[in-house]
Design a protein around this motif. Sequence first.
Motif, short mmCIF file in Angstrom:
data_model
loop_
_atom_site.label_atom_id
_atom_site.label_comp_id
_atom_site.label_asym_id
_atom_site.label_seq_id
_atom_site.Cartn_x
_atom_site.Cartn_y
_atom_site.Cartn_z
N SER A 160 17.05 -22.60 0.47
CA SER A 160 15.84 -22.89 1.32
C SER A 160 16.46 -22.34 2.76
N THR A 161 17.71 -22.32 3.13
CA THR A 161 17.94 -21.93 4.41
C THR A 161 19.00 -20.60 4.26
N THR A 162 18.96 -19.63 5.05
CA THR A 162 19.68 -18.58 4.87
C THR A 162 20.39 -18.37 6.01
N ASP A 163 21.79 -18.01 6.23
CA ASP A 163 22.61 -17.66 7.36
C ASP A 163 22.97 -16.09 7.06
N TYR A 164 23.26 -15.56 8.25
CA TYR A 164 23.87 -13.97 8.26
C TYR A 164 25.22 -14.31 9.15
N SER A 167 24.57 -12.25 4.21
CA SER A 167 23.69 -13.56 4.19
C SER A 167 24.21 -14.67 2.89
N SER A 176 22.53 -18.17 1.54
CA SER A 176 21.35 -18.94 1.18
C SER A 176 21.55 -19.96 0.23
N ASP A 177 21.33 -21.02 0.46
CA ASP A 177 21.14 -22.30 -0.46
C ASP A 177 19.71 -22.42 -1.35
#
Length: 712
Positions: free
Chosen positions: A30-34, A25, A27-28
Amino acid sequence: DDKGVISTKTELDYESQRNYTFSISLSDGSTTDYATVFIRVTDINDNSPVFGTTNTTIAIPENEPAGTKVTSVSATDADEGFNGLVVYTLKGGEGEMDIDSSGFILLEKVLDREEQGFYHLTVIASDQGQPVQSTALNLTVVVDDVNDNSPVFSSSRYEVKVPEDQELGSVLLTLSATDRDAGANALVTYQIVDQRPQTSSPVFLVNSSTGQLSLSQQLDYETINEFEVRVEASDGGQPSLSNETLVVVRVEDVNDNPPEFSQAAYDVFVFENHQKGSPVYTFSVADKDEVENAQITYYLSAEDEDNPYTIQQDGTIVVTGSVDRESKEKYELLLVASDNGAPPRQNFTQVSIQLLDVNDNPPQFTRAQYSASIRVATAKEGEFVLLVSATDLDLGNNAVISYSLMNQSDDFHINNGTGEITLSSNLDHITADTVVTLTVVATDHGVPQLTSNGKPPFILFFFSFPTVEDINDNPPVFSPWIQTNLSAPENAPDLDLGTFSATDLDIGDNALISYSLQDDFAGTFHINSSTGKLMTKKSLDREVMDRYELKIMATDSGEPPQSASLVLSVAVEDVNDNPPVFPQKSYSVAVRENEPPHVILSAVATDEDIGYNAIIHYTITGDTTSFYVGELSGDIATLQPLDYESHSQYMFTLKAFNPGEPLLQDTANITGSSTSPQNINLREYFSICDDSFSVTVEDVNEEGPVFDQSSY
């Protein structure tokens, strides 16, 4: 990590796990990507090939054809691709075995166990990676035996020399055959398959396991002197293989046969006028042995030592002295034939040489002069006047005598056969006292005829007319030609020894002679008082008295009587009527073992007879391999060193005999009794009939103690 680098935390193992999948994953704050990550592990050559379970010792029979599978191996590699591709190589096959790509080990050539029985192989399994990984497997190939080899003798032909008296059971030689196979295929057994010449029972035996050839029947050189024995050696394989060898047994001659005469006794007849050096008779003697054992030496002797003959070594008897039948008409000789063996063997025969008469003696008158008185007044034709007598020492026609008058007479006639002189007229022409002398000739009937011309007797005849009374003035007279040395055999009754008569020149009772013996030896001899015939009345025994001196008395019947005597010597001829006798019942002797052959006893027997009848011979039966007796000496000797440990006693029979007729002999049972070294009873007996004779071997300390087994 926070920079997005994915790293390994442990070593990856392709063989354990080839793929990995996980999610990451981003993540910054605030936003998380997988995202999903797929990782594939790449193989490297990190594994060596591994052999599976296999038997590392393999057996294969020899002689299998090329291409035969020996065994198979299998190796695996956990890697993949070239890293897991296994290739096989073989070391140690020596060109006789190889391995294929599948792991099969195959024969390249036929194996021969006798050349190589084991192979140590190394199978190498290698992969194709870089670098190459490999594994080695050690194998042992055992070549099993096949029965493909026959037993082979150490020689295709054996030769052995054996004396004919070799002891039964003794080993003659040891045969050896080997077999290159192994186990039962190499176990060799022996047997005799043929014997030439064939015999009713096998002469030889062979030990089936050791190959020792031994003697099972007694050899006899004179019967068969060479054998060919074929021996087979066979192995224990299936089927069994065999081979043969030839054993040549040469039998060596031993002096076991005495010389043999063609007959037991010889009667030879020769004329008495044989010249010195003339051959008389040639003997044929055979000896079944050979060489020295069959070479014959002859010995000729006379029982009374009167021997005008000798024998040459070709067996011919020749005359060496003077022979005269009238002195001695028969010679009893002993001929001994001895071979040259060791010890020598002998045989003997009796030779009787009878001399045949030759007309070599003229007649001899018993008196040199005869006389008679005739009264003419009473004379008548045919009247007996006188008897003349002549003797001839020859025999047969050579001793037949005819009488004749040297000059013809008209007054007298002589009977040519009897010597009786008679008147052939009445003497009428005689008218006064007259003396007439006549000469008588005696002629024998031999060829050529011999006469008494050398010393003819003269006969004086006194013719008288007046009557003159005879007085007893002449004693009886025995002829000087009478043979006074006589011989008579013993054990024969009523023997006629001859007639011994005397003459008396007187007439009437003055000339009537009676005969008597001064000593008749207790009635042994008797003489006829009228005729003078001498006889035996009892059997003579030479062993009691061998000679008699007899005095014959001839007494006329005149007054006073006159007498004369004649002394006769009567020799008693020996007859074989006494056996040999030993002087004592037993003998003892000690014989130490290992001593060289020597005489151990002289067993001398005696015989009361004489001459040929007293010649004693000795022989032994039984154990003749260890002892020997001198045929004429009686000396008992050992033939070889004795061994106490193998034979401490001996049994045999000793016989003493003489060759006379009848054959008289005696035997002795010879037995032995063994004794221990601690308590030695050294006795050796020899005796007659039932007494025993023993030979005891005395022990010598030549053997050390021996354990009954080599280890415990």
